[in-house]
Design a protein around this motif. Structure first.
Motif, PDB file in Angstrom:
ATOM      1  N   VAL A 122    -109.837 -49.405 -82.700  1.00  0.00           N
ATOM      2  CA  VAL A 122    -108.693 -50.234 -82.325  1.00  0.00           C
ATOM      3  C   VAL A 122    -108.945 -51.706 -82.665  1.00  0.00           C
ATOM      4  O   VAL A 122    -108.014 -52.448 -82.973  1.00  0.00           O
ATOM      5  N   GLY A 123    -110.207 -52.118 -82.644  1.00  0.00           N
ATOM      6  CA  GLY A 123    -110.527 -53.505 -82.972  1.00  0.00           C
ATOM      7  C   GLY A 123    -110.270 -53.861 -84.419  1.00  0.00           C
ATOM      8  O   GLY A 123    -110.100 -55.038 -84.750  1.00  0.00           O
ATOM      9  N   ALA A 124    -110.236 -52.858 -85.304  1.00  0.00           N
ATOM     10  CA  ALA A 124    -109.959 -53.107 -86.715  1.00  0.00           C
ATOM     11  C   ALA A 124    -108.467 -53.224 -86.988  1.00  0.00           C
ATOM     12  O   ALA A 124    -108.061 -53.774 -88.013  1.00  0.00           O
ATOM     13  N   VAL A 125    -107.649 -52.723 -86.069  1.00  0.00           N
ATOM     14  CA  VAL A 125    -106.203 -52.656 -86.289  1.00  0.00           C
ATOM     15  C   VAL A 125    -105.440 -53.724 -85.519  1.00  0.00           C
ATOM     16  O   VAL A 125    -104.584 -54.413 -86.062  1.00  0.00           O
ATOM     17  N   VAL A 126    -105.747 -53.902 -84.236  1.00  0.00           N
ATOM     18  CA  VAL A 126    -104.860 -54.640 -83.334  1.00  0.00           C
ATOM     19  C   VAL A 126    -105.009 -56.158 -83.403  1.00  0.00           C
ATOM     20  O   VAL A 126    -104.022 -56.870 -83.544  1.00  0.00           O
ATOM     21  N   PRO A 127    -106.208 -56.748 -83.216  1.00  0.00           N
ATOM     22  CA  PRO A 127    -106.288 -58.201 -82.984  1.00  0.00           C
ATOM     23  C   PRO A 127    -106.479 -59.032 -84.245  1.00  0.00           C
ATOM     24  O   PRO A 127    -107.098 -58.590 -85.219  1.00  0.00           O
ATOM     25  N   GLU A 128    -105.953 -60.247 -84.173  1.00  0.00           N
ATOM     26  CA  GLU A 128    -106.278 -61.282 -85.159  1.00  0.00           C
ATOM     27  C   GLU A 128    -106.139 -62.635 -84.466  1.00  0.00           C
ATOM     28  O   GLU A 128    -105.231 -62.838 -83.654  1.00  0.00           O
ATOM     29  N   VAL A 129    -107.056 -63.540 -84.773  1.00  0.00           N
ATOM     30  CA  VAL A 129    -107.085 -64.853 -84.144  1.00  0.00           C
ATOM     31  C   VAL A 129    -107.411 -65.893 -85.204  1.00  0.00           C
ATOM     32  O   VAL A 129    -108.219 -65.633 -86.107  1.00  0.00           O
ATOM     33  N   ARG A 130    -106.774 -67.048 -85.101  1.00  0.00           N
ATOM     34  CA  ARG A 130    -107.076 -68.134 -86.025  1.00  0.00           C
ATOM     35  C   ARG A 130    -107.323 -69.404 -85.219  1.00  0.00           C
ATOM     36  O   ARG A 130    -106.472 -69.834 -84.435  1.00  0.00           O
TER      37      ARG A 130
ATOM     38  N   GLY B  10    -103.551 -69.755 -83.259  1.00  0.00           N
ATOM     39  CA  GLY B  10    -102.964 -68.739 -82.401  1.00  0.00           C
ATOM     40  C   GLY B  10    -103.671 -67.411 -82.463  1.00  0.00           C
ATOM     41  O   GLY B  10    -104.718 -67.263 -83.093  1.00  0.00           O
ATOM     42  N   ALA B  11    -103.069 -66.420 -81.795  1.00  0.00           N
ATOM     43  CA  ALA B  11    -103.640 -65.077 -81.706  1.00  0.00           C
ATOM     44  C   ALA B  11    -102.511 -64.061 -81.706  1.00  0.00           C
ATOM     45  O   ALA B  11    -101.399 -64.333 -81.236  1.00  0.00           O
ATOM     46  N   VAL B  12    -102.819 -62.851 -82.208  1.00  0.00           N
ATOM     47  CA  VAL B  12    -101.816 -61.803 -82.393  1.00  0.00           C
ATOM     48  C   VAL B  12    -102.421 -60.458 -82.039  1.00  0.00           C
ATOM     49  O   VAL B  12    -103.602 -60.199 -82.313  1.00  0.00           O
ATOM     50  N   ALA B  13    -101.610 -59.575 -81.448  1.00  0.00           N
ATOM     51  CA  ALA B  13    -101.972 -58.164 -81.283  1.00  0.00           C
ATOM     52  C   ALA B  13    -100.818 -57.316 -81.797  1.00  0.00           C
ATOM     53  O   ALA B  13     -99.676 -57.495 -81.365  1.00  0.00           O
ATOM     54  N   THR B  14    -101.087 -56.414 -82.727  1.00  0.00           N
ATOM     55  CA  THR B  14    -100.090 -55.480 -83.234  1.00  0.00           C
ATOM     56  C   THR B  14    -100.492 -54.073 -82.809  1.00  0.00           C
ATOM     57  O   THR B  14    -101.645 -53.667 -82.994  1.00  0.00           O
ATOM     58  N   GLN B  15     -99.559 -53.326 -82.202  1.00  0.00           N
ATOM     59  CA  GLN B  15     -99.920 -52.016 -81.633  1.00  0.00           C
ATOM     60  C   GLN B  15     -98.730 -51.071 -81.610  1.00  0.00           C
ATOM     61  O   GLN B  15     -97.724 -51.337 -82.238  1.00  0.00           O
ATOM     62  N   ALA B  16     -98.852 -49.958 -80.856  1.00  0.00           N
ATOM     63  CA  ALA B  16     -97.926 -48.825 -80.922  1.00  0.00           C
ATOM     64  C   ALA B  16     -98.025 -48.262 -82.344  1.00  0.00           C
ATOM     65  O   ALA B  16     -99.127 -47.938 -82.789  1.00  0.00           O
TER      66      ALA B  16
ATOM     67  N   LYS C 160    -100.058 -59.203 -88.523  1.00  0.00           N
ATOM     68  CA  LYS C 160    -101.016 -60.228 -88.108  1.00  0.00           C
ATOM     69  C   LYS C 160    -100.924 -61.456 -89.018  1.00  0.00           C
ATOM     70  O   LYS C 160    -100.803 -62.592 -88.544  1.00  0.00           O
ATOM     71  N   ALA C 161    -100.964 -61.229 -90.317  1.00  0.00           N
ATOM     72  CA  ALA C 161    -100.875 -62.347 -91.254  1.00  0.00           C
ATOM     73  C   ALA C 161     -99.496 -62.984 -91.207  1.00  0.00           C
ATOM     74  O   ALA C 161     -99.365 -64.217 -91.252  1.00  0.00           O
TER      75      ALA C 161
ATOM     76  N   LEU D 297     -95.825 -55.911 -80.195  1.00  0.00           N
ATOM     77  CA  LEU D 297     -96.455 -57.112 -80.740  1.00  0.00           C
ATOM     78  C   LEU D 297     -96.580 -58.171 -79.648  1.00  0.00           C
ATOM     79  O   LEU D 297     -95.663 -58.352 -78.842  1.00  0.00           O
ATOM     80  N   GLY D 298     -97.716 -58.851 -79.612  1.00  0.00           N
ATOM     81  CA  GLY D 298     -97.901 -60.007 -78.744  1.00  0.00           C
ATOM     82  C   GLY D 298     -98.391 -61.171 -79.577  1.00  0.00           C
ATOM     83  O   GLY D 298     -99.272 -60.993 -80.431  1.00  0.00           O
ATOM     84  N   VAL D 299     -97.828 -62.353 -79.341  1.00  0.00           N
ATOM     85  CA  VAL D 299     -98.207 -63.552 -80.098  1.00  0.00           C
ATOM     86  C   VAL D 299     -98.340 -64.728 -79.142  1.00  0.00           C
ATOM     87  O   VAL D 299     -97.475 -64.934 -78.278  1.00  0.00           O
ATOM     88  N   VAL D 300     -99.393 -65.511 -79.307  1.00  0.00           N
ATOM     89  CA  VAL D 300     -99.568 -66.757 -78.563  1.00  0.00           C
ATOM     90  C   VAL D 300     -99.917 -67.852 -79.555  1.00  0.00           C
ATOM     91  O   VAL D 300    -100.808 -67.684 -80.397  1.00  0.00           O
TER      92      VAL D 300
END
Length: 284
Positions: free
Chosen positions: A24-32, A36-42, A49-50, A81-84
């Motif tokens: 799941v760590g390879a798919v869901v999170p990305e941070v810059r 900001g930070a992003v989680a893509t799921q379901a 992410k990009a 999706l979650g974005v901050v």
């Protein structure tokens, strides 16, 4: 099939996630860093992410980032999706996500000042109590180290029932200026890819990450009874030197604790590790 928190606290950004899904760590999170930070799921779309981070980089807020991802996507109703961002947060749950599915996104304030924000979301959960418990844990952990806050929220969600199918993968990815191995900003990048108690194993490694890569804290001078104790414990492990700091540096280097060395004495976590390593070998 996943629950996550995407958050900012001051200049730190990060994502913590758990799922009955490996890698799941390879798919869901990305941070810059600084952005900001992003989680893509379901039915996750890795390209979100990009797209989301580019939208933030272009001056958009978190809502704009969500729109940039979902509006052109015919499968958006199957995604979450979650974005901050620096000053915004948003969450998206498509109408076809499997129940229970939902999320919340709110700013965080202290003394009337916005200090951060969070987006918490999940799908195929035991119920809304997972997201609610994560929010309470996040808010209750204010003032603690950022990675510990992310972990506290994730563990609260797991304790509330988490993914209704069980546990398998978990990850925590966080950045903060000056943090990490070479102080380049990576506070933690930890993945548990296939473990029956993935959130708990993640907690163990978050603690180890802090020990290896954290800055010195609660430093005590190597003098008096403490200096005697440290010298005896190091000698029991085969490390001696004059001044004592020579022996401490040699042992700490072997154990990969260089980031926590201080010219002013011994770091609290290093001292605890030394005591644990010599619990049977030395009793000053």
């Amino acid at each position: 099939m996943t629950f996550s928190i995407v958050a900012r606290d001051g200049e730190a950004f990060g994502v913590a996630v758990a799922s009955k899904f490996p890698f799941v760590g390879a798919v869901v999170p990305e941070v810059r860093l600084g952005l900001g930070a992003v989680a893509t799921q379901a039915l996750a779309k890795v390209g979100y992410k990009a797209t989301a981070l580019d939208a933030l980089s272009g001056g958009g807020d978190a809502g704009d980032a969500v729109a940039a991802c979902t509006e052109p996507d015919d499968e958006r109703d199957d995604r979450q999706l979650g974005v901050v961002g620096v000053a915004s947060q948003a969450t998206w749950t498509g109408s076809r996500c499997l129940p229970w599915a939902g999320g919340i996104a709110r700013p965080e304030t202290r003394d009337g000042v916005v200090t951060g924000g969070y987006a918490i979301q999940g799908n195929i959960l035991v119920g809304p109590e997972v997201v609610e418990s994560m929010e309470r844990a996040w808010l209750a952990s204010a003032g603690r180290p950022f990675a510990d806050r992310l972990l506290a929220a994730l563990l609260a969600g797991d304790d509330a029932g988490g993914d209704s199918r069980g546990r398998q993968g978990a990850a925590l990815y966080a950045v903060s200026p000056g943090a990490g191995y070479d102080r380049s900003g990576v506070l933690a990048d930890i993945r548990i890819d296939d473990h029956p108690q993935a959130p708990r194993e993640l907690a163990r490694l978050v603690g180890l990450n802090a020990l290896l890569f954290g800055a010195p804290e609660e430093v005590q001078p190597l003098e008096g009874p403490l200096g005697t104790e440290v010298g005896q414990r190091l000698a029991a492990l085969g490390f001696t030197g004059d001044p004592l700091v020579v022996a401490l540096e040699a042992w700490a280097s072997r154990e990969n604790y260089e980031s926590r060395l201080s010219p002013n004495g011994i770091d609290a976590r290093v001292l605890a590790a030394l005591r644990e390593a010599t619990s049977d070998a030395a009793e000053p």
